[in-house]
Design a protein around this motif. Sequence first.
Motif, mmCIF file in Angstrom:
data_model
loop_
_atom_site.group_PDB
_atom_site.id
_atom_site.type_symbol
_atom_site.label_atom_id
_atom_site.label_comp_id
_atom_site.label_asym_id
_atom_site.label_seq_id
_atom_site.Cartn_x
_atom_site.Cartn_y
_atom_site.Cartn_z
ATOM 1 N N LYS A 45 0.830 -1.208 0.000
ATOM 2 C CA LYS A 45 0.000 0.000 0.000
ATOM 3 C C LYS A 45 0.865 1.258 0.000
ATOM 4 C CE LYS A 45 -3.783 -2.156 2.551
ATOM 5 N NZ LYS A 45 -4.463 -2.216 3.862
ATOM 6 N N ARG A 46 2.076 1.138 0.522
ATOM 7 C CA ARG A 46 2.985 2.285 0.632
ATOM 8 C C ARG A 46 4.048 2.322 -0.454
ATOM 9 N NH1 ARG A 46 2.761 0.158 5.911
ATOM 10 N NH2 ARG A 46 4.885 -0.627 5.806
ATOM 11 N N ARG A 47 4.361 1.169 -1.019
ATOM 12 C CA ARG A 47 5.471 1.080 -1.982
ATOM 13 C C ARG A 47 5.068 0.176 -3.137
ATOM 14 N NH1 ARG A 47 11.045 0.447 1.218
ATOM 15 N NH2 ARG A 47 11.751 0.798 -0.904
ATOM 16 N N PRO A 48 5.388 0.577 -4.351
ATOM 17 C CA PRO A 48 5.031 -0.276 -5.496
ATOM 18 C C PRO A 48 6.038 -1.416 -5.693
ATOM 19 C CG PRO A 48 6.100 1.716 -6.266
ATOM 20 C CD PRO A 48 5.973 1.849 -4.771
ATOM 21 N N PHE A 49 5.527 -2.600 -5.999
ATOM 22 C CA PHE A 49 6.366 -3.723 -6.406
ATOM 23 C C PHE A 49 5.482 -4.790 -7.025
ATOM 24 C CE2 PHE A 49 5.632 -4.173 -1.778
ATOM 25 C CZ PHE A 49 4.952 -5.383 -1.721
ATOM 26 N N ASP A 50 6.098 -5.632 -7.859
ATOM 27 C CA ASP A 50 5.385 -6.772 -8.429
ATOM 28 C C ASP A 50 5.214 -7.802 -7.327
ATOM 29 O OD1 ASP A 50 5.332 -5.699 -10.997
ATOM 30 O OD2 ASP A 50 7.233 -6.632 -11.548
ATOM 31 N N TYR A 51 4.047 -8.434 -7.286
ATOM 32 C CA TYR A 51 3.768 -9.390 -6.223
ATOM 33 C C TYR A 51 3.063 -10.607 -6.792
ATOM 34 C CZ TYR A 51 1.589 -11.466 -2.110
ATOM 35 O OH TYR A 51 1.183 -12.337 -1.136
ATOM 36 N N SER A 52 3.485 -11.772 -6.327
ATOM 37 C CA SER A 52 2.776 -13.001 -6.689
ATOM 38 C C SER A 52 2.851 -13.973 -5.525
ATOM 39 C CB SER A 52 3.369 -13.627 -7.950
ATOM 40 O OG SER A 52 4.711 -14.001 -7.734
ATOM 41 N N GLU A 53 1.932 -14.927 -5.543
ATOM 42 C CA GLU A 53 1.887 -15.965 -4.523
ATOM 43 C C GLU A 53 1.962 -17.316 -5.207
ATOM 44 O OE1 GLU A 53 -1.486 -15.824 -1.876
ATOM 45 O OE2 GLU A 53 -1.373 -13.629 -1.801
ATOM 46 N N ILE A 54 2.629 -18.235 -4.541
ATOM 47 C CA ILE A 54 2.695 -19.605 -5.036
ATOM 48 C C ILE A 54 2.282 -20.529 -3.894
ATOM 49 C CG2 ILE A 54 4.208 -21.455 -5.848
ATOM 50 C CD1 ILE A 54 5.870 -19.310 -7.270
ATOM 51 N N ASP A 55 1.195 -21.273 -4.131
ATOM 52 C CA ASP A 55 0.738 -22.275 -3.173
ATOM 53 C C ASP A 55 1.586 -23.522 -3.418
ATOM 54 O OD1 ASP A 55 -0.510 -24.313 -1.748
ATOM 55 O OD2 ASP A 55 -2.530 -23.697 -2.313
ATOM 56 N N VAL A 56 2.456 -23.844 -2.475
ATOM 57 C CA VAL A 56 3.387 -24.955 -2.678
ATOM 58 C C VAL A 56 2.680 -26.307 -2.739
ATOM 59 C CG1 VAL A 56 5.315 -23.715 -1.645
ATOM 60 C CG2 VAL A 56 3.944 -25.232 -0.212
ATOM 61 N N MET A 57 1.441 -26.383 -2.264
ATOM 62 C CA MET A 57 0.701 -27.646 -2.264
ATOM 63 C C MET A 57 -0.177 -27.817 -3.510
ATOM 64 S SD MET A 57 1.969 -28.805 0.441
ATOM 65 C CE MET A 57 1.044 -30.256 0.880
ATOM 66 N N ALA A 58 -0.275 -26.796 -4.336
ATOM 67 C CA ALA A 58 -1.122 -26.861 -5.526
ATOM 68 C C ALA A 58 -0.511 -27.803 -6.557
ATOM 69 C CB ALA A 58 -1.297 -25.472 -6.128
ATOM 70 N N PRO A 59 -1.378 -28.494 -7.311
ATOM 71 C CA PRO A 59 -0.861 -29.351 -8.382
ATOM 72 C C PRO A 59 0.002 -28.530 -9.344
ATOM 73 C CG PRO A 59 -3.222 -29.671 -8.081
ATOM 74 C CD PRO A 59 -2.827 -28.498 -7.237
ATOM 75 N N GLY A 60 1.084 -29.097 -9.766
ATOM 76 C CA GLY A 60 1.967 -28.390 -10.677
ATOM 77 C C GLY A 60 3.073 -27.614 -9.985
ATOM 78 N N ASN A 61 3.051 -27.550 -8.659
ATOM 79 C CA ASN A 61 4.084 -26.814 -7.914
ATOM 80 C C ASN A 61 4.975 -27.751 -7.103
ATOM 81 O OD1 ASN A 61 3.248 -24.361 -8.875
ATOM 82 N ND2 ASN A 61 1.900 -23.946 -7.154
ATOM 83 N N LYS A 62 5.156 -28.978 -7.602
ATOM 84 C CA LYS A 62 5.955 -29.972 -6.871
ATOM 85 C C LYS A 62 7.366 -29.471 -6.581
ATOM 86 C CE LYS A 62 7.684 -34.735 -7.022
ATOM 87 N NZ LYS A 62 8.570 -34.448 -5.964
ATOM 88 N N ILE A 63 7.963 -28.768 -7.526
ATOM 89 C CA ILE A 63 9.327 -28.272 -7.308
ATOM 90 C C ILE A 63 9.394 -27.375 -6.070
ATOM 91 C CG2 ILE A 63 9.096 -26.297 -8.867
ATOM 92 C CD1 ILE A 63 12.039 -26.802 -9.666
ATOM 93 N N TRP A 64 8.372 -26.527 -5.895
ATOM 94 C CA TRP A 64 8.350 -25.639 -4.728
ATOM 95 C C TRP A 64 7.935 -26.391 -3.469
ATOM 96 C CZ3 TRP A 64 11.342 -21.940 -5.540
ATOM 97 C CH2 TRP A 64 11.397 -21.296 -6.773
ATOM 98 N N LYS A 65 7.064 -27.383 -3.603
ATOM 99 C CA LYS A 65 6.678 -28.209 -2.457
ATOM 100 C C LYS A 65 7.910 -28.918 -1.901
ATOM 101 C CE LYS A 65 3.839 -32.074 -0.994
ATOM 102 N NZ LYS A 65 2.990 -33.186 -1.385
#
Length: 110
Positions: A37-57
Amino acid sequence: MFPTRALFAPGVRLTLFTRVGCSLCDTAKDNVLNVRKRRPFDYSEIDVMAPGNKIWKDVYEFDVPVLHVQTVEERQAGAVEEVSEPKKLFHRFTEQEVEKSIDEAQQQPI
């Protein structure tokens, strides 16, 4: 922060590695969004348990929440290229720690 500093500072990307039902993750997300809210930046979230995110899990299943803070630079129209290794914040981090990590990322030479 001076306006000219914002114009010439490198961009920053924050990626929050999370999972559903994680109260620490909810607190971490609130902290990141309050900073946003105070500073601009690109933001994303990764659900490590979601299908397709095995590498992050495999990496973060028992460590969430984890926040990656990276400096990014636009190379071509609309194409963003990461130019720094991520600084990582784990588990319980404050808004002040997030802002400090952003400041450090922006001070890295490109």
